[in-house]
Scaffold this motif. Structure first.
Motif, PDB file in Angstrom:
ATOM      1  N   ARG A 100       0.819  -1.224   0.000  1.00 46.60           N
ATOM      2  CA  ARG A 100       0.000   0.000   0.000  1.00 46.60           C
ATOM      3  C   ARG A 100       0.848   1.267   0.000  1.00 46.60           C
ATOM      4  N   THR A 119       2.796   7.995 -10.203  1.00 38.15           N
ATOM      5  CA  THR A 119       1.542   8.296 -10.896  1.00 38.15           C
ATOM      6  C   THR A 119       1.660   8.003 -12.391  1.00 38.15           C
ATOM      7  N   GLY A 172       3.710   8.008  -4.104  1.00 39.42           N
ATOM      8  CA  GLY A 172       2.552   8.025  -4.994  1.00 39.42           C
ATOM      9  C   GLY A 172       2.724   9.003  -6.139  1.00 39.42           C
ATOM     10  N   ALA A 226       2.371   3.092  -2.295  1.00 41.10           N
ATOM     11  CA  ALA A 226       2.113   4.133  -3.300  1.00 41.10           C
ATOM     12  C   ALA A 226       0.911   4.989  -2.925  1.00 41.10           C
ATOM     13  N   GLU A 227      -0.073   4.408  -2.272  1.00 40.90           N
ATOM     14  CA  GLU A 227      -1.243   5.194  -1.873  1.00 40.90           C
ATOM     15  C   GLU A 227      -1.081   5.791  -0.485  1.00 40.90           C
ATOM     16  N   ALA A 228      -0.199   5.217   0.347  1.00 43.94           N
ATOM     17  CA  ALA A 228      -0.050   5.679   1.721  1.00 43.94           C
ATOM     18  C   ALA A 228       0.994   6.778   1.885  1.00 43.94           C
TER      19      ALA A 228
END
Length: 452
Positions: free
Chosen positions: A337, A350, A346, A339-341
């Motif tokens: 997690r 992208t 992130g 990349a989103e955290a």
């Protein structure tokens, strides 16, 4: 002044304070500061030859209040993710929550709640760093440069530190390895050449005064072509065979292999520990994605010497830095997690199609007067990391009629929040990579206001 002097008709202070412009100033500044700025404007008017009207007085006060330097929120449309001038890595929501939880009250910074005795402010972060890197011990200071300085001061002072000529770097703010070695009380000994250094060069140079072999990550540049460098494990092995310590300034602070995000490989802290370095120094606000901090990890005895050094007290981090760093490190327990955290990771990861959509939404919100168009471009990692990396993106290029791009950029810097892009061949380029979705509308509002 005579009875006909227009300055006798200057508005009273209390009337100025009731004007809508003054009410806006009172909402943004302390009342005492607004009153002082208005009084200064009135005194300047009384000393002058002409009497400005209320609007001019309020404008003078607004300008005076706005001239005070200080931190302000900025929308980053430069496309540089770890922008040193803009504070490098933005913090994860969990790190922000950790700061908010501790900032308004007290915390067990140096208190052991179990036994009631004095505690170690580094304990939480140190435990996480040991878990994530395999190091025996860890220490946190207030920035990456401080970590290098402390390690050299504690482990190399009074002796020699041997470094490859190709690693005598200078990074932002005039941080130069030769000067840091000298400040740490050691004598710098250079080996090899700019482009090629071998293990034999280190071995032949070691003498009675040698204390450490130092390896420095060439953070913000790369030497390409006819090159040769000593493998990390080989350098650490030579140091130990000669009874010396091996130190690495890794700089970037990467905790995971960036290849999982489609990015170039970067050495990780765990790899440096596994290579045998006694102490590894890194930053917390680069590829790690945390607050400004310096990390020292490695062998327990070497880290303990750093912790006992008198400089440690001057370089120690505060409770808010530790809270944010601890919260950020906990996110690495769930690599799937990241990349989103972790916002910085992130942004770097992208996909181009997401950025194209974001740029299109920004362009659609801009007035025709902005002269906006879309074009392909690249973003950069920044912060002295991944110097050769160019990330594909879609740029919003602005070329408003009758307004030079430099003037538009100046107006956007004065907006609240400020909006920063990059100037290129008479255009102002806005890169959406570092703009969160809710910030797209804010960026459009800033441009619209600047053109009004």
């Amino acid at each position: 002044m005579d009875g006909h002097d227009p300055r006798r008709r200057l508005p009273a202070l209390h009337r100025l304070l009731h004007a809508p412009e003054a009410q806006a100033l009172l909402a943004a500044h302390p009342r005492a500061a607004v009153v002082a700025a208005l009084r200064t404007a009135l005194e300047a008017a009384r000393a002058g030859a002409a009497a400005p009207d209320a609007a001019a007085l309020l404008a003078a006060a607004t300008e005076a209040l706005g001239a005070t330097p200080g931190l302000r929120r900025v929308l980053n449309a430069t496309g540089v993710v770890l922008h040193t001038g803009l504070g490098r890595a933005p913090l994860a929501p969990t790190a922000l929550a950790a700061i908010a939880d501790l900032a308004g009250g007290y915390a067990n910074l140096e208190l052991d709640l179990d036994g009631g005795s004095r505690g170690d402010r580094h304990a939480g972060c140190a435990a996480l760093l040991r878990e994530l890197t395999g190091a025996e011990a860890a220490l946190v200071v207030n920035n990456g440069a401080a970590a290098v300085l402390l390690a050299l001061s504690a482990l190399a002072a009074g002796g020699e530190a041997i470094v490859s000529r190709g690693e005598l770097v200078e990074i932002g703010g005039g941080f130069r390895i030769p000067e840091v070695v000298a400040q740490g009380g050691a004598k710098l000994v250079e080996v090899g050449t700019t482009n090629r250094t071998r293990l034999a060069d280190f071995a032949a140079t070691i003498g009675p005064a040698t204390r450490v072999l130092l390896r420095v990550n060439p953070a913000n540049y790369r030497i390409l072509g006819f090159t040769e460098a000593v493998a990390p494990a080989a350098l650490a092995g030579l140091a130990h065979a000669r009874g010396l310590l091996a130190i690495e300034d890794l700089g970037s602070g990467a905790l995971v292999d960036l290849a999982r995000f489609g990015l170039p490989r970067e050495s990780t802290l765990a790899e440096s520990v596994a290579a045998g370095f006694d102490v590894v120094a890194a930053s917390g606000d680069k590829l790690l994605g945390g607050p400004q901090a310096g990390l020292l990890i490695g062998r327990a005895d070497a880290i303990a010497r750093c912790a006992r050094h008198p400089l440690m007290r001057a370089l120690r981090p505060d409770k808010l830095t530790l809270a944010a760093l601890e919260a950020t490190l906990k996110l690495y327990r769930d690599p799937a997690r990241l990349a989103e955290a972790v916002p910085a990771l992130g942004m770097l990861a992208t996909p181009p199609e997401v950025l194209a959509g974001r740029a299109g939404r920004l362009l659609a919100l801009l007035p025709t007067a902005a002269g906006g168009s879309l074009e392909a471009g690249v973003s950069l990692a920044g912060g002295g990391t991944l110097p050769l990396l160019e990330l594909p993106t879609t740029l919003v290029a602005l070329r408003p009629a009758g307004l030079p791009a430099e003037a538009l950029a100046a107006r956007l810097r004065a907006a609240r929040p400020a909006l920063l892009g990059r100037l290129d061949r008479g255009r102002l380029l806005l890169d959406p990579r570092c703009l969160a979705e809710p910030e797209i509308a804010g960026a459009a509002e800033a441009v619209t206001g600047a053109l009004a």
